[in-house]
Design a protein around this motif. Structure first.
Motif, PDB file in Angstrom:
ATOM      1  N   THR A   4       0.779  -1.457  -0.119  1.00 52.57           N
ATOM      2  CA  THR A   4       0.504  -0.017   0.183  1.00 52.57           C
ATOM      3  C   THR A   4       0.867   1.583   0.575  1.00 52.57           C
ATOM      4  OG1 THR A   4      -1.564   1.436   0.942  1.00 52.57           O
ATOM      5  CG2 THR A   4      -0.067   0.021   2.560  1.00 52.57           C
ATOM      6  N   ASN A   5       0.401   2.424  -0.975  1.00 53.45           N
ATOM      7  CA  ASN A   5       1.063   3.444  -1.213  1.00 53.45           C
ATOM      8  C   ASN A   5       0.795   4.460   0.407  1.00 53.45           C
ATOM      9  OD1 ASN A   5       2.590   3.227  -3.115  1.00 53.45           O
ATOM     10  ND2 ASN A   5       0.827   3.865  -4.030  1.00 53.45           N
ATOM     11  N   VAL A   6       2.103   5.068   0.940  1.00 56.88           N
ATOM     12  CA  VAL A   6       1.315   5.777   2.698  1.00 56.88           C
ATOM     13  C   VAL A   6       1.699   7.623   2.180  1.00 56.88           C
ATOM     14  CG1 VAL A   6       2.478   4.483   3.913  1.00 56.88           C
ATOM     15  CG2 VAL A   6       4.110   5.859   3.454  1.00 56.88           C
ATOM     16  N   SER A   7       0.806   8.050   3.329  1.00 58.49           N
ATOM     17  CA  SER A   7       1.196   9.280   2.812  1.00 58.49           C
ATOM     18  C   SER A   7       1.943   9.847   2.490  1.00 58.49           C
ATOM     19  CB  SER A   7      -0.295  10.449   3.536  1.00 58.49           C
ATOM     20  OG  SER A   7       0.778  10.067   5.066  1.00 58.49           O
ATOM     21  N   GLY A   8       3.341   9.885   3.695  1.00 60.22           N
ATOM     22  CA  GLY A   8       4.481   9.839   3.830  1.00 60.22           C
ATOM     23  C   GLY A   8       4.234  11.846   5.250  1.00 60.22           C
ATOM     24  N   LYS A   9       3.143  11.407   5.950  1.00 57.58           N
ATOM     25  CA  LYS A   9       3.021  12.385   6.565  1.00 57.58           C
ATOM     26  C   LYS A   9       3.044  11.434   8.129  1.00 57.58           C
ATOM     27  CE  LYS A   9       0.747  16.207   4.079  1.00 57.58           C
ATOM     28  NZ  LYS A   9      -0.783  15.180   3.280  1.00 57.58           N
ATOM     29  N   GLY A  10       3.893  11.787   9.021  1.00 56.46           N
ATOM     30  CA  GLY A  10       3.515  11.471  10.138  1.00 56.46           C
ATOM     31  C   GLY A  10       4.350  12.325  11.707  1.00 56.46           C
ATOM     32  N   LYS A  11       4.215  11.728  12.248  1.00 62.07           N
ATOM     33  CA  LYS A  11       4.202  12.623  14.156  1.00 62.07           C
ATOM     34  C   LYS A  11       5.984  11.988  14.476  1.00 62.07           C
ATOM     35  CE  LYS A  11       0.429  11.655  16.977  1.00 62.07           C
ATOM     36  NZ  LYS A  11      -0.644  11.429  17.789  1.00 62.07           N
ATOM     37  N   LEU A  12       6.350  12.611  15.427  1.00 63.99           N
ATOM     38  CA  LEU A  12       7.254  12.017  15.858  1.00 63.99           C
ATOM     39  C   LEU A  12       7.342  11.601  17.442  1.00 63.99           C
ATOM     40  CD1 LEU A  12      10.744  12.592  16.115  1.00 63.99           C
ATOM     41  CD2 LEU A  12      10.654  14.654  17.535  1.00 63.99           C
ATOM     42  N   VAL A  35       8.820   7.494  14.378  1.00 60.43           N
ATOM     43  CA  VAL A  35       7.644   8.051  13.925  1.00 60.43           C
ATOM     44  C   VAL A  35       6.327   7.981  13.822  1.00 60.43           C
ATOM     45  CG1 VAL A  35       7.197   9.735  11.329  1.00 60.43           C
ATOM     46  CG2 VAL A  35       9.789   9.964  12.284  1.00 60.43           C
ATOM     47  N   GLU A  36       5.430   8.296  13.805  1.00 54.81           N
ATOM     48  CA  GLU A  36       3.958   7.227  14.079  1.00 54.81           C
ATOM     49  C   GLU A  36       3.318   7.528  12.406  1.00 54.81           C
ATOM     50  OE1 GLU A  36       1.183   6.857  17.214  1.00 54.81           O
ATOM     51  OE2 GLU A  36      -0.254   7.860  15.979  1.00 54.81           O
ATOM     52  N   LEU A  37       3.326   6.883  11.367  1.00 52.43           N
ATOM     53  CA  LEU A  37       2.487   7.498  10.206  1.00 52.43           C
ATOM     54  C   LEU A  37       1.515   7.829  10.926  1.00 52.43           C
ATOM     55  CD1 LEU A  37       4.209   4.943   7.485  1.00 52.43           C
ATOM     56  CD2 LEU A  37       5.256   6.786   8.564  1.00 52.43           C
ATOM     57  N   ALA A  38       0.602   8.688   8.928  1.00 57.36           N
ATOM     58  CA  ALA A  38      -0.529   9.125   9.661  1.00 57.36           C
ATOM     59  C   ALA A  38      -0.887   8.035   9.750  1.00 57.36           C
ATOM     60  CB  ALA A  38      -0.413   9.917   8.199  1.00 57.36           C
ATOM     61  N   GLU A  39      -0.556   6.910   8.638  1.00 51.50           N
ATOM     62  CA  GLU A  39      -1.759   5.357   8.729  1.00 51.50           C
ATOM     63  C   GLU A  39      -1.350   4.996  10.185  1.00 51.50           C
ATOM     64  OE1 GLU A  39       0.360   7.082   6.605  1.00 51.50           O
ATOM     65  OE2 GLU A  39      -0.764   7.042   4.828  1.00 51.50           O
ATOM     66  N   ILE A  48       5.911  16.447  16.433  1.00 53.09           N
ATOM     67  CA  ILE A  48       5.920  17.523  15.426  1.00 53.09           C
ATOM     68  C   ILE A  48       5.785  16.830  14.488  1.00 53.09           C
ATOM     69  CG2 ILE A  48       7.654  19.282  17.040  1.00 53.09           C
ATOM     70  CD1 ILE A  48       9.814  18.148  15.231  1.00 53.09           C
ATOM     71  N   PRO A  49       4.586  17.627  13.608  1.00 48.08           N
ATOM     72  CA  PRO A  49       4.304  16.821  12.273  1.00 48.08           C
ATOM     73  C   PRO A  49       5.978  16.932  10.984  1.00 48.08           C
ATOM     74  CG  PRO A  49       3.632  18.985  12.151  1.00 48.08           C
ATOM     75  CD  PRO A  49       4.609  18.872  13.252  1.00 48.08           C
ATOM     76  N   LEU A  50       6.155  15.603  10.569  1.00 45.12           N
ATOM     77  CA  LEU A  50       6.854  15.473   9.829  1.00 45.12           C
ATOM     78  C   LEU A  50       6.635  15.004   8.277  1.00 45.12           C
ATOM     79  CD1 LEU A  50       8.982  13.572  12.529  1.00 45.12           C
ATOM     80  CD2 LEU A  50       9.750  15.664  11.930  1.00 45.12           C
ATOM     81  N   VAL A  51       7.489  15.250   7.494  1.00 46.81           N
ATOM     82  CA  VAL A  51       7.255  14.583   6.340  1.00 46.81           C
ATOM     83  C   VAL A  51       8.466  13.540   5.720  1.00 46.81           C
ATOM     84  CG1 VAL A  51       5.547  16.029   5.392  1.00 46.81           C
ATOM     85  CG2 VAL A  51       8.021  16.888   4.840  1.00 46.81           C
ATOM     86  N   LEU A  52       8.566  12.819   5.186  1.00 43.23           N
ATOM     87  CA  LEU A  52       9.269  11.675   4.782  1.00 43.23           C
ATOM     88  C   LEU A  52      10.077  12.247   3.768  1.00 43.23           C
ATOM     89  CD1 LEU A  52      10.087   8.720   4.446  1.00 43.23           C
ATOM     90  CD2 LEU A  52       8.031   8.138   2.971  1.00 43.23           C
ATOM     91  N   GLY A  53      11.052  12.214   3.975  1.00 43.88           N
ATOM     92  CA  GLY A  53      12.232  12.050   2.410  1.00 43.88           C
ATOM     93  C   GLY A  53      12.928  10.891   2.817  1.00 43.88           C
ATOM     94  N   TYR A  54      14.612  11.152   1.964  1.00 51.19           N
ATOM     95  CA  TYR A  54      15.672  10.356   2.019  1.00 51.19           C
ATOM     96  C   TYR A  54      16.716  10.921   1.704  1.00 51.19           C
ATOM     97  CZ  TYR A  54      11.416   7.579  -0.230  1.00 51.19           C
ATOM     98  OH  TYR A  54      10.131   6.746  -0.211  1.00 51.19           O
ATOM     99  N   GLU A  55      17.201   9.963   2.456  1.00 52.77           N
ATOM    100  CA  GLU A  55      18.622  10.214   2.560  1.00 52.77           C
ATOM    101  C   GLU A  55      19.867   9.898   2.417  1.00 52.77           C
ATOM    102  OE1 GLU A  55      21.094  11.862   6.938  1.00 52.77           O
ATOM    103  OE2 GLU A  55      18.706  12.378   6.710  1.00 52.77           O
ATOM    104  N   SER A  76      14.055   9.074   5.710  1.00 51.85           N
ATOM    105  CA  SER A  76      14.439  10.173   6.909  1.00 51.85           C
ATOM    106  C   SER A  76      13.439  10.737   6.733  1.00 51.85           C
ATOM    107  CB  SER A  76      16.052  10.715   6.428  1.00 51.85           C
ATOM    108  OG  SER A  76      16.085  11.997   5.978  1.00 51.85           O
ATOM    109  N   PHE A  77      12.862  11.502   8.010  1.00 50.66           N
ATOM    110  CA  PHE A  77      11.908  11.832   8.272  1.00 50.66           C
ATOM    111  C   PHE A  77      12.545  13.778   8.097  1.00 50.66           C
ATOM    112  CE2 PHE A  77       9.929   8.930   8.556  1.00 50.66           C
ATOM    113  CZ  PHE A  77       8.374   8.561   7.860  1.00 50.66           C
ATOM    114  N   ARG A  78      11.452  14.784   7.874  1.00 52.68           N
ATOM    115  CA  ARG A  78      11.919  16.686   8.259  1.00 52.68           C
ATOM    116  C   ARG A  78      10.857  17.017   8.813  1.00 52.68           C
ATOM    117  NH1 ARG A  78      10.742  18.319   3.689  1.00 52.68           N
ATOM    118  NH2 ARG A  78      10.657  16.860   1.927  1.00 52.68           N
ATOM    119  N   PRO A  79      10.690  17.951   9.148  1.00 52.62           N
ATOM    120  CA  PRO A  79       9.809  18.932   9.863  1.00 52.62           C
ATOM    121  C   PRO A  79       8.516  19.248   8.528  1.00 52.62           C
ATOM    122  CG  PRO A  79      11.778  19.650  11.201  1.00 52.62           C
ATOM    123  CD  PRO A  79      12.351  18.707   9.956  1.00 52.62           C
TER     124      PRO A  79
END
Ligand SMILES: [Zn+2]
Length: 129
Positions: free
Chosen positions: A49-57, A81-85, A108-115, A125-128
């Motif tokens: 399943t795809n995820v939104s990439g949004k989450g919180k710390l 990180v707890e994903l929105a899902e 704090i709200p975070l968004v998914l990226g990569y590092e 990797s997540f960032r604010p």
């Protein structure tokens, strides 16, 4: 075409910058990292399943002593990180100074990226947000 969800495929997706989670076919719970059994209903049929990439710390720690592979990258921050899902993942946390952890606020709200690390590997990797 029906690629079976496996830990190997999950990791390969991350290396390719295409993070996906598993979803229990029985109850719809989103599962990360991949498990053979759903922690919600005990079912064992999983699909991608795809995820939104949004989450919180939820929590974090600063790594000062790392396994050899990651030693050149210290200090770095590893977060839960707890994903929105509603599933939780362990990932790097970017956008903060690892030597000033007091600036990092739980929730704090975070968004998914990569590092890409010095090891040449791609990390989640997540960032604010
Ligand atoms: Zn389930």
């Amino acid at each position: 075409m029906s690629e079976r969800p496996t830990v190997e495929a999950y990791k390969k997706n991350i290396q390719e910058g295409k993070f996906r989670a598993l979803k229990c076919s029985s109850c719809g719970a989103v599962i990360t990292p991949p498990l053979g059994t759903c922690y919600n209903c005990g079912g064992n049929k999983m699909e991608w399943t795809n995820v939104s990439g949004k989450g919180k710390l939820v929590s974090f720690t600063v790594i000062h002593v790392a396994p050899d592979e990651f030693a050149p990258e210290v200090p770095y921050i590893v977060a839960i990180v707890e994903l929105a899902e509603k599933s939780r993942v362990t990932a790097r946390l970017a956008g903060f100074d690892p030597l000033k952890p007091e600036a990092i606020k739980i929730g704090i709200p975070l968004v998914l990226g990569y590092e890409k690390g010095k090891s040449g590997k791609n990390y989640l990797s997540f960032r604010p947000a």
